[in-house]
Design a protein around this motif. Sequence first.
Motif, mmCIF file in Angstrom:
data_model
loop_
_atom_site.group_PDB
_atom_site.id
_atom_site.type_symbol
_atom_site.label_atom_id
_atom_site.label_comp_id
_atom_site.label_asym_id
_atom_site.label_seq_id
_atom_site.Cartn_x
_atom_site.Cartn_y
_atom_site.Cartn_z
ATOM 1 N N GLY B 119 0.840 -1.083 0.135
ATOM 2 C CA GLY B 119 -0.078 -0.024 -0.018
ATOM 3 C C GLY B 119 0.672 1.222 -0.061
ATOM 4 N N GLN B 161 -6.046 -3.768 -0.985
ATOM 5 C CA GLN B 161 -6.703 -4.153 0.114
ATOM 6 C C GLN B 161 -6.257 -3.111 1.565
ATOM 7 O OE1 GLN B 161 -6.966 -8.042 1.448
ATOM 8 N NE2 GLN B 161 -7.469 -8.783 -0.638
ATOM 9 N N GLU B 162 -4.972 -2.758 1.318
ATOM 10 C CA GLU B 162 -4.449 -1.855 2.580
ATOM 11 C C GLU B 162 -5.129 -0.433 2.697
ATOM 12 O OE1 GLU B 162 -2.471 -2.924 4.783
ATOM 13 O OE2 GLU B 162 -1.161 -4.135 3.903
ATOM 14 N N GLY B 163 -5.533 -0.191 3.777
ATOM 15 C CA GLY B 163 -5.972 1.125 4.311
ATOM 16 C C GLY B 163 -5.343 2.229 3.692
#
Lengths: 658, 658
Positions: B119, B161-163
């Motif tokens: 990310g 998927q990472e914030g």
Amino acid sequence: MNTTLLAQAANEARGLAMDAVHVCNSGHLGLPLGCAEIGAVLFGESLRYYPDAPKWLNRDRFVLSAGHGSMFLYSWLHLSGFAVSRDDVKKFRALHSITPGHPEYHETPGVEATTGPLGQGVGNAVGYALSGKRAAARFNTAEHTIFDQHVFAILGDGCLQEGVAKEAIAFAGHSGLDNLILIYDSNDVTLDAMAKVTQGEDAEQYFLSQRWDAVTIDGHDLGAIASAIETAKSAKNGRPKVIIAKTLIGKGIPEVQGTAKGHGEGGAKFIDGARAGLGLPADEHFYVSAETVAFFAEKKEASKAVFEKWQATYDAWAKANPELAAELTAGVALSVPSDLSSKIPAFAADYKDATRSAGATVINAVAKEVPQFLTGSADLFGSTKNYIKDGGDFSAENALGRNIWFGIREHAMGAICNGIAYDGLFRASGATFLVFADYLRGSIRLAALSNLPVTYIFTHDSVGVGEDGPTHQPVETVSGLRVIPNLDVIRPGDAEETAGAFAAALLRTDGPTALILTRQAIPLMNDLSVEARRDGVLRGGYIARKETGGLTTILLATGSELQYAIAAATELGDGVRVVSLPCFERFERQSAEYRESVLPKAVTKRISIEAGVTDLWWKYVGTEGKTIGIDRFGMSAPGDVVFKELGITKDSVIAAAK
Amino acid sequence: MNTTLLAQAANEARGLAMDAVHVCNSGHLGLPLGCAEIGAVLFGESLRYYPDAPKWLNRDRFVLSAGHGSMFLYSWLHLSGFAVSRDDVKKFRALHSITPGHPEYHETPGVEATTGPLGQGVGNAVGYALSGKRAAARFNTAEHTIFDQHVFAILGDGCLQEGVAKEAIAFAGHSGLDNLILIYDSNDVTLDAMAKVTQGEDAEQYFLSQRWDAVTIDGHDLGAIASAIETAKSAKNGRPKVIIAKTLIGKGIPEVQGTAKGHGEGGAKFIDGARAGLGLPADEHFYVSAETVAFFAEKKEASKAVFEKWQATYDAWAKANPELAAELTAGVALSVPSDLSSKIPAFAADYKDATRSAGATVINAVAKEVPQFLTGSADLFGSTKNYIKDGGDFSAENALGRNIWFGIREHAMGAICNGIAYDGLFRASGATFLVFADYLRGSIRLAALSNLPVTYIFTHDSVGVGEDGPTHQPVETVSGLRVIPNLDVIRPGDAEETAGAFAAALLRTDGPTALILTRQAIPLMNDLSVEARRDGVLRGGYIARKETGGLTTILLATGSELQYAIAAATELGDGVRVVSLPCFERFERQSAEYRESVLPKAVTKRISIEAGVTDLWWKYVGTEGKTIGIDRFGMSAPGDVVFKELGITKDSVIAAAK
């Protein structure tokens, strides 16, 4: 629904928030005022709760993710009859009050989560929803339904901007958590400015893209709120629900409402006019009308009947299903077998593998003994090796699964584990590479602050990671975790210490534990018995090799470096003791006598070895001591090569001792 | 576009990745094989670069956010003529090679960012795009365009998927960064499993909801890739672009392609057959055909012409705009006035305010001296007070703005600051409450690892935060930051130390600095001169109050507790010295003589006071010393009340000294 009364109660809740913020001259008015009608519907109509049994297993759970709006929660808990008195509300934000600045779990009846750090509460609510799904699947029977609760959370723009929330939302949508209802306090304002300065997403489209149901309503329309909640509760369609409630921040204080000034305490100076505008009496602050009191008293009686009916169902269920009841009771009590450590089979004397691999064996033994134990991994089960065999995978199709596939969402994993732990029915654990503990640090801190017994399984410790290089080699991470109050960090030195470490984590009930496991194989330290090593971990530190002559030198080590300390001591001879110190925090909790017996003050020749930054070791080696460690980032090469290159060897210990 | 040649080059790149991973028996094949056609189009056709000038100011930037696919980058850098030789490729993941396991900035020509932690690269690319937008706005003139680059990044399912990525994507969409092109390697597989196990979002709908343009293509169709990139580059429509490229992970190794086994090194054992299948010679590993060599040699010549043409434009621009050129040159050189500290006006002798407020004055003085300095806040400008007056706000409408409104997106703020710093044209800084340093810790670590001179402005230190309570009171955060290698943590003790702290951060060129500032007012320590205090900060530690008689006792303090140490020393009398130690790391870099002059070894009666966990202080107070601190979480009440309640007072120091 008595909309006249609820509208009035909403204004009284506004008054409570204004008066409380005015008294302490701090706090946040924006949400309590903007969400007053939402609070009225939730606590006056939609939520299932019984204030005299705040831990009722089948209550609806409510999380205020936007925790800065704490007066929202305190007002409604007070109005609805929880043990939050008018005096408690008056002591908002005062020392030792049960109404602290942000909601704190354990401090206040009815507060389901410690919130404030934005986005966390969304993850907590997802954890609650997962817990609720699994509880229903595990404990309900054809004859008896003891779990059918919903989970509600209020989040604001701030929460929704946070990555941790976005991760949790993605997970919830994919996991089909249709028992989860988020109410998005969409007031177009953030702390600093109008929200349009920093955000432009189409929230409805966003939630739809994440497999959620979404609806937008007027957040001040009592009927619309109740209807949206009713629709959300009844749609058992495999999709979580978001109600986007358009609200006016700080509603009720004309001078600031609808602006960033309405967010904090800025409106407090206008409350005389505002209170008059809401029809609140000028001469009585913290005013609650007799009608409101009567309404909630009546509601409480009705709730009591629902609760008692449920209690009868529960009793019948428990009688019919004693084993399930025992499991549930043990879960709620955070009870695990006190001899858990001894129930984990011993490793063969010639076992030599990574402690993450030892962990795979241990966790399966633990899972057998503790049926309420769940585990998960952030897309790394194959590497973190914490998979419960035959435990099944938690999913939209299988709520019984004990293995949770969190995806590459470490922060949400932390927040969701906290949510499961808040619910208290199951024991939560989550795994990733140690270096990515940084990604969930915000959630770890809250677990520690809220005394949640979450277990973190952090593998791929230090430069033993090898070729993946410094981005993946945690040299400072263990120390970074050790400084967090109330977090136990255990770095076991062989497979038996690993068994002790898992036992320690599960036996702990008042806070989280981080287990630090190696990627690379390390030998067993067989000179001591299995029991001595496991018990040693429970004590945090112990004598791993006793001197054979007069004690002159103490070598201290943890984890994969314990082998070097022991090998060095063997070579150095008589007067050298090795102390294994896998958990500083547990060691510090031992008696002074025990600590002195392990680390006698008189012996000042001390050398520590640990493949990480050395800063924290000075406490144990003292001014005369030496530290061997890695005070720099690592390097990409095979792990054994890097260990040598950076001087983490038996020979370094020997050289330092001479 | 020569599709025949590019298809062949793609297969040769696959061969390089297979051979390299095979030799070191580790690494990730999935992306290099799955994205080979994307690499061929990027490096063979679409990217603007000149290998002999890897830092060409107007090159297109390329970030491999999915950094585990590092062999993708090394292969294409090698093929396209960067200073990454065949021998370098052969030494993939070997000690001291320039081809480490994950891409590392500074280590390899052409590597634009240290990636691997998922990310982060998305945030870095957003930072590059912001930097590019601002560079064009600041430096281009009606006559000369010296900046019109695009920023590309490849991300995988893991990144998405990472914030941190989701935060950065929201920010980019809102900020109108239409010079940013993400290529999403959408292969439906993550490390652990098929992606469907953990994700279900509609990616196209998601990006549209974030105000992006999105298109889905076949990631192996050279024409489709080139066309999508061309469309993305030409659409100057205020929206960032994502190209969702459906690819087959590990393509070329039939035994594992399309599965989770294709992600890592699992396919390496099948490479003989795979290489044959791709038409690569069995007898030559690390094979590159003469045709491919010739193609890229020709391309390099063409690029040289473009580069030289640009260079002529640049020269003409520099001649016509000497002030702008000086600013740009200083930016690239990380140069700031060496006497920066003295250019910050002194505070009035009776100044008494929070160090965050002092920071507001200081940062504006710094901003005047350092025009390339940018700052931002995670929705807290009003609290962190780091707003550059008259600096304007960066936005889709105003790329000249020096104040960046990051939103409540701390982690993205960290990653975006890193991206700005990687680009090196501007000096980046970002602000939030200290307690939320945890949220961006993953990015701070990478700044430290990559020697990026980012400045973090962390305000609302310790229990001085007051009523917001323990969720917002960082007691362990300063120590948690201090253990990160190559991060300077400065906790100034008055307004003048604050001035020195900002100067120290800006003067530093080889790593990041975290400034720790108070919420509450603290007095000036006027016994020492302004210069002595500022210079003392640059040294990390200094004598803040010299003993008047024989030295018996040393009090050590930082930040808001310096006042208590000085007050205590005054009361205790002659033999007591006070050492201000605002930055451990800077102090440790001083000569042994200097350190001894400040903290003479012979004096073992030492007491530290700092409103945080005490663990790290034992290094300085020694075995005989005492620490006064807060080894627990805080409490919600007015800050001065909490300080007293927890014993952080002058009287505690006096009691400990007696």
